[in-house]
Design a protein around this motif. Structure first.
Motif, PDB file in Angstrom:
ATOM      1  N   VAL A  36     145.774 -69.444 -38.863  1.00 17.23           N
ATOM      2  CA  VAL A  36     144.560 -69.934 -38.214  1.00 17.23           C
ATOM      3  C   VAL A  36     144.735 -69.913 -36.703  1.00 17.23           C
ATOM      4  O   VAL A  36     145.781 -70.294 -36.179  1.00 17.23           O
ATOM      5  N   ALA A  37     143.684 -69.471 -36.021  1.00 19.25           N
ATOM      6  CA  ALA A  37     143.660 -69.505 -34.555  1.00 19.25           C
ATOM      7  C   ALA A  37     142.400 -70.246 -34.114  1.00 19.25           C
ATOM      8  O   ALA A  37     141.341 -70.094 -34.707  1.00 19.25           O
ATOM      9  N   VAL A  38     142.538 -71.065 -33.097  1.00 17.89           N
ATOM     10  CA  VAL A  38     141.412 -71.779 -32.496  1.00 17.89           C
ATOM     11  C   VAL A  38     141.286 -71.284 -31.068  1.00 17.89           C
ATOM     12  O   VAL A  38     142.244 -71.386 -30.287  1.00 17.89           O
ATOM     13  N   GLU A  55     132.711 -78.873 -30.012  1.00 13.49           N
ATOM     14  CA  GLU A  55     131.497 -78.070 -30.146  1.00 13.49           C
ATOM     15  C   GLU A  55     131.742 -76.639 -29.667  1.00 13.49           C
ATOM     16  O   GLU A  55     132.346 -76.421 -28.617  1.00 13.49           O
ATOM     17  N   SER A  56     131.304 -75.679 -30.456  1.00 12.57           N
ATOM     18  CA  SER A  56     131.359 -74.250 -30.157  1.00 12.57           C
ATOM     19  C   SER A  56     132.758 -73.638 -30.163  1.00 12.57           C
ATOM     20  O   SER A  56     132.945 -72.524 -29.682  1.00 12.57           O
ATOM     21  N   ASP A  57     133.751 -74.351 -30.719  1.00  9.90           N
ATOM     22  CA  ASP A  57     135.074 -73.744 -30.865  1.00  9.90           C
ATOM     23  C   ASP A  57     134.965 -72.535 -31.782  1.00  9.90           C
ATOM     24  O   ASP A  57     134.149 -72.504 -32.705  1.00  9.90           O
ATOM     25  N   SER A  58     135.821 -71.555 -31.528  1.00  5.51           N
ATOM     26  CA  SER A  58     135.889 -70.352 -32.350  1.00  5.51           C
ATOM     27  C   SER A  58     137.163 -70.413 -33.187  1.00  5.51           C
ATOM     28  O   SER A  58     138.264 -70.486 -32.636  1.00  5.51           O
ATOM     29  N   ILE A  59     136.999 -70.412 -34.503  1.00  5.50           N
ATOM     30  CA  ILE A  59     138.126 -70.526 -35.426  1.00  5.50           C
ATOM     31  C   ILE A  59     138.207 -69.236 -36.240  1.00  5.50           C
ATOM     32  O   ILE A  59     137.207 -68.797 -36.823  1.00  5.50           O
ATOM     33  N   LEU A  60     139.390 -68.657 -36.261  1.00  2.00           N
ATOM     34  CA  LEU A  60     139.634 -67.459 -37.052  1.00  2.00           C
ATOM     35  C   LEU A  60     140.603 -67.835 -38.156  1.00  2.00           C
ATOM     36  O   LEU A  60     141.708 -68.324 -37.886  1.00  2.00           O
ATOM     37  N   ILE A  61     140.183 -67.646 -39.408  1.00  2.00           N
ATOM     38  CA  ILE A  61     141.007 -67.951 -40.575  1.00  2.00           C
ATOM     39  C   ILE A  61     141.361 -66.637 -41.251  1.00  2.00           C
ATOM     40  O   ILE A  61     140.471 -65.886 -41.668  1.00  2.00           O
TER      41      ILE A  61
END
Length: 68
Positions: A36-38, A55-61
């Protein structure tokens, strides 16, 4: 709370307070092989509960798959 998960905007009510809560919503229990990356920064599994979300964080799973 608006979060961008795997390039898709999603609204969460109630808002997850940390990465661990978000993953509990998004993934099946006891999922293995997950990275996971934030906001472009990889977060180690040991730090998921200590990683607050805003708010509006981008999370890549990313989930590892078997095969080749």
């Amino acid at each position: 709370m608006l979060l961008i998960v795997n390039h898709q905007s999603k609204i969460y009510k109630p808002a997850p307070q940390n990465l661990e809560e978000l993953l509990a919503i998004e993934l099946k229990p006891h999922s293995k092989g997950i990275a996971v990356a934030v906001n472009g920064q990889v977060i180690q599994k040991a730090n998921w509960a200590n990683c607050p979300l805003q708010e509006s964080d981008s999370i890549l799973i990313i989930t590892a798959t078997q095969g080749g």
